[in-house]
Design a protein around this motif. Structure first.
Motif, mmCIF file in Angstrom:
data_model
loop_
_atom_site.group_PDB
_atom_site.id
_atom_site.type_symbol
_atom_site.label_atom_id
_atom_site.label_comp_id
_atom_site.label_asym_id
_atom_site.label_seq_id
_atom_site.Cartn_x
_atom_site.Cartn_y
_atom_site.Cartn_z
ATOM 1 N N TYR A 41 16.033 -5.913 139.814
ATOM 2 C CA TYR A 41 15.503 -4.558 139.894
ATOM 3 C C TYR A 41 16.324 -3.597 139.046
ATOM 4 C CZ TYR A 41 12.163 -5.536 143.667
ATOM 5 O OH TYR A 41 11.087 -5.995 144.401
ATOM 6 N N MET A 42 17.641 -3.680 139.150
ATOM 7 C CA MET A 42 18.503 -2.729 138.441
ATOM 8 C C MET A 42 18.405 -2.905 136.928
ATOM 9 S SD MET A 42 21.861 -2.702 140.949
ATOM 10 C CE MET A 42 22.617 -1.361 140.027
ATOM 11 N N PHE A 43 18.405 -4.164 136.454
ATOM 12 C CA PHE A 43 18.269 -4.392 135.018
ATOM 13 C C PHE A 43 16.894 -3.939 134.522
ATOM 14 C CE2 PHE A 43 21.749 -7.711 135.198
ATOM 15 C CZ PHE A 43 22.585 -7.036 134.324
ATOM 16 N N SER A 44 15.863 -4.193 135.316
ATOM 17 C CA SER A 44 14.519 -3.799 134.904
ATOM 18 C C SER A 44 14.386 -2.281 134.825
ATOM 19 C CB SER A 44 13.493 -4.369 135.888
ATOM 20 O OG SER A 44 12.179 -4.187 135.417
ATOM 21 N N PHE A 45 15.066 -1.559 135.727
ATOM 22 C CA PHE A 45 15.025 -0.095 135.691
ATOM 23 C C PHE A 45 15.645 0.458 134.402
ATOM 24 C CE2 PHE A 45 15.285 0.014 140.621
ATOM 25 C CZ PHE A 45 13.947 -0.348 140.680
ATOM 26 N N SER A 46 16.730 -0.173 133.953
ATOM 27 C CA SER A 46 17.543 0.423 132.876
ATOM 28 C C SER A 46 17.639 -0.450 131.640
ATOM 29 C CB SER A 46 18.946 0.706 133.412
ATOM 30 O OG SER A 46 19.552 -0.490 133.889
ATOM 31 N N LEU A 47 16.662 -1.329 131.413
ATOM 32 C CA LEU A 47 16.767 -2.247 130.287
ATOM 33 C C LEU A 47 16.737 -1.520 128.951
ATOM 34 C CD1 LEU A 47 17.023 -5.278 129.745
ATOM 35 C CD2 LEU A 47 14.540 -5.388 129.520
ATOM 36 N N ASN A 48 15.896 -0.496 128.831
ATOM 37 C CA ASN A 48 15.814 0.228 127.557
ATOM 38 C C ASN A 48 17.102 0.977 127.264
ATOM 39 O OD1 ASN A 48 15.364 1.932 129.738
ATOM 40 N ND2 ASN A 48 13.926 3.256 128.623
ATOM 41 N N THR A 49 17.688 1.626 128.278
ATOM 42 C CA THR A 49 18.948 2.340 128.068
ATOM 43 C C THR A 49 20.100 1.371 127.837
ATOM 44 O OG1 THR A 49 19.304 2.427 130.461
ATOM 45 C CG2 THR A 49 18.191 4.300 129.438
ATOM 46 N N LEU A 50 20.021 0.188 128.441
ATOM 47 C CA LEU A 50 21.069 -0.811 128.226
ATOM 48 C C LEU A 50 21.080 -1.280 126.780
ATOM 49 C CD1 LEU A 50 23.237 -2.623 129.549
ATOM 50 C CD2 LEU A 50 21.433 -4.284 130.021
ATOM 51 N N LYS A 51 19.893 -1.501 126.207
ATOM 52 C CA LYS A 51 19.821 -1.914 124.808
ATOM 53 C C LYS A 51 20.330 -0.808 123.890
ATOM 54 C CE LYS A 51 16.612 -3.628 121.304
ATOM 55 N NZ LYS A 51 15.203 -4.014 120.997
ATOM 56 N N SER A 52 19.987 0.428 124.199
ATOM 57 C CA SER A 52 20.468 1.552 123.391
ATOM 58 C C SER A 52 21.988 1.668 123.457
ATOM 59 C CB SER A 52 19.816 2.856 123.865
ATOM 60 O OG SER A 52 18.412 2.791 123.753
ATOM 61 N N SER A 53 22.545 1.400 124.635
ATOM 62 C CA SER A 53 24.002 1.470 124.788
ATOM 63 C C SER A 53 24.692 0.396 123.955
ATOM 64 C CB SER A 53 24.382 1.314 126.259
ATOM 65 O OG SER A 53 23.807 2.329 127.044
ATOM 66 N N VAL A 54 24.096 -0.814 123.925
ATOM 67 C CA VAL A 54 24.672 -1.885 123.109
ATOM 68 C C VAL A 54 24.600 -1.528 121.629
ATOM 69 C CG1 VAL A 54 24.413 -4.295 122.418
ATOM 70 C CG2 VAL A 54 24.172 -3.665 124.818
ATOM 71 N N LEU A 55 23.473 -1.008 121.182
ATOM 72 C CA LEU A 55 23.317 -0.652 119.763
ATOM 73 C C LEU A 55 24.243 0.495 119.369
ATOM 74 C CD1 LEU A 55 19.434 -0.859 119.316
ATOM 75 C CD2 LEU A 55 21.156 -2.486 118.528
ATOM 76 N N SER A 56 24.540 1.385 120.314
ATOM 77 C CA SER A 56 25.405 2.530 120.003
ATOM 78 C C SER A 56 26.842 2.109 119.706
ATOM 79 C CB SER A 56 25.384 3.530 121.162
ATOM 80 O OG SER A 56 25.964 2.967 122.330
ATOM 81 N N LEU A 57 27.207 0.893 120.070
ATOM 82 C CA LEU A 57 28.557 0.409 119.786
ATOM 83 C C LEU A 57 28.757 0.085 118.314
ATOM 84 C CD1 LEU A 57 29.005 -2.011 122.834
ATOM 85 C CD2 LEU A 57 29.912 0.307 122.599
ATOM 86 N N PHE A 58 27.659 -0.019 117.566
ATOM 87 C CA PHE A 58 27.742 -0.409 116.161
ATOM 88 C C PHE A 58 27.437 0.787 115.261
ATOM 89 C CE2 PHE A 58 26.655 -4.111 118.657
ATOM 90 C CZ PHE A 58 27.470 -5.106 118.140
ATOM 91 N N GLU A 59 27.870 0.684 114.013
ATOM 92 C CA GLU A 59 27.599 1.732 113.040
ATOM 93 C C GLU A 59 26.099 1.809 112.752
ATOM 94 O OE1 GLU A 59 29.962 0.863 109.650
ATOM 95 O OE2 GLU A 59 31.868 1.308 110.638
ATOM 96 N N GLU A 60 25.678 2.965 112.246
ATOM 97 C CA GLU A 60 24.256 3.229 112.044
ATOM 98 C C GLU A 60 23.601 2.193 111.146
ATOM 99 O OE1 GLU A 60 20.839 5.171 112.913
ATOM 100 O OE2 GLU A 60 22.818 5.790 113.636
ATOM 101 N N GLU A 61 24.288 1.831 110.044
ATOM 102 C CA GLU A 61 23.679 0.879 109.102
ATOM 103 C C GLU A 61 23.660 -0.547 109.644
ATOM 104 O OE1 GLU A 61 27.997 1.650 107.950
ATOM 105 O OE2 GLU A 61 26.212 2.815 108.505
ATOM 106 N N SER A 62 24.468 -0.840 110.664
ATOM 107 C CA SER A 62 24.522 -2.191 111.229
ATOM 108 C C SER A 62 23.522 -2.392 112.369
ATOM 109 C CB SER A 62 25.928 -2.493 111.753
ATOM 110 O OG SER A 62 26.881 -2.406 110.714
#
Length: 343
Positions: free
Chosen positions: A165-186
């Motif tokens: 339930y918790m992962f399903s609620f926040s899956l989109n924000t979780l992916k955005s958080s992972v991508l935010s760890l990398f530089e824009e071009e990466s």
């Protein structure tokens, strides 16, 4: 390769190991949440729901279906497993009596042998009897240990369902958080890697489910033909053991068949040996092909990753080995590894 890259790879492998051990309920919950994401998107687009309501409906449907399957199939299998485990010590006690009788009957046959040979032969037979007695004691302990793990399994599934339930609620924000760890071009490359990983991991899980289902059907059909008691429970045991690329079904079927043949039940013993050969050939021929096609890696790479992972880490390595190859291939397809050897 720089020291920083080596450290990152080591940390990544350690995290993968943790995911398959203490983090298993969360890893499974994340996989289920990713699997349910298209259903969430359908509810949000078709019925104009927000993510929270769509996730609650999809996760509840998954929970009801999952628990329903456990009720329909699990009760029968668990009942057979309990009855089978209760009977196992009795089977081994019979085997122990059989060895004792064989030892007594054989003494009259080898009295003409040299004394040293008689002593050596009796020593081996006595060791066999002691081994059977030890197995009986271990089986009794196994029943007790299995009962003691039930509270832990209950907690595991509670954590798993809540995490879904918790992962399903926040899956989109979780992916955005992972991508935010990398530089824009990466970020486009990382996003491509994640998409490739999703396809490959689901392909790997699908291949394992297909192989396990086909193996279960083969085992159940063979046991039913041989008119063996508790066929559903024994077929389930065969699937669990068959995951091991070294031991395989032979660690169950071969000793069992040998005992039956020695005790006079040649038909059932020979049938179990034939069943062992059929399952072994089927798994070794079909597994690399299905696994390779499902995850996008070659059959040889799949087989090597299964074997090396098992030898290095154990049963968990059966899953970690192919996963490492999957991650590498996904990163390579995204263009993260383009180094060529220059002579």
């Amino acid at each position: 390769m720089s020291i920083r890259s080596i450290i990152l790879i080591a940390v990544g492998l350690f995290l993968i190991y943790l995911m398959f051990t203490v983090g298993a309920p969360f890893l499974l919950a994340l996989i289920v949440a990713i699997f349910l994401e298209p259903l969430n998107g359908f509810f949000m687009k078709r019925f104009k729901m927000n993510r929270l309501v769509a996730a609650i409906i999809s996760c509840t449907l998954f929970t009801v279906i999952f628990l329903g399957l456990i009720v329909l199939l699990g009760i029968k299998i668990v009942a057979e497993l309990i009855a089978f485990m209760k009977k196992l010590p009795h089977y081994f006690e019979n085997a122990n009596d059989f060895v004792d009788k064989l030892l007594i009957d054989a003494r009259g046959m080898y009295q003409t042998l040299p004394p040293d040979a008689v002593t050596t032969l009796e020593t081996y037979l006595l060791k066999l009897t002691d081994t059977i007695t030890t197995l009986v004691a271990k089986l009794s302990d196994t029943v007790v240990n299995f009962a003691s793990t039930l509270p832990g399994m209950f907690i595991f599934f509670i954590v798993f369902f809540v995490a879904v339930y918790m992962f399903s609620f926040s899956l989109n924000t979780l992916k955005s958080s992972v991508l935010s760890l990398f530089e824009e071009e990466s970020r486009p490359k990382v996003d491509q890697v994640l998409n490739n990983l999703r396809k490959s991991i689901f392909g790997f899980l699908r291949s394992q489910i297909i192989l396990s289902a086909m193996t279960y059907i083969l085992s159940l059909a063979g046991l039913l033909i041989l008119d063996v008691k508790y066929p559903m429970a024994i077929a389930l045991l065969i699937i669990i053991v068959d995951i091991l690329p070294i031991l395989g079904t032979g660690s169950v079927l071969v000793p069992w068949a040998s005992y039956l043949i020695l005790s006079g039940d040649v038909f059932t013993g020979a049938g179990l040996l034939v069943l062992f050969l059929v399952i072994t050939v089927f798994r070794r021929v079909v597994e690399p092909k299905i696994l390779g096609d499902s995850v996008g890696i070659g059959a040889l790479s799949a087989l090597i990753s299964l074997y090396v992972g098992f030898k290095l880490v154990g049963i968990i390595g059966v899953f970690i080995g192919p996963l490492i190859v999957i991650i590498y291939m996904a990163a390579k397809r995204a263009g993260l590894f383009q180094n060529k050897i220059k002579l």
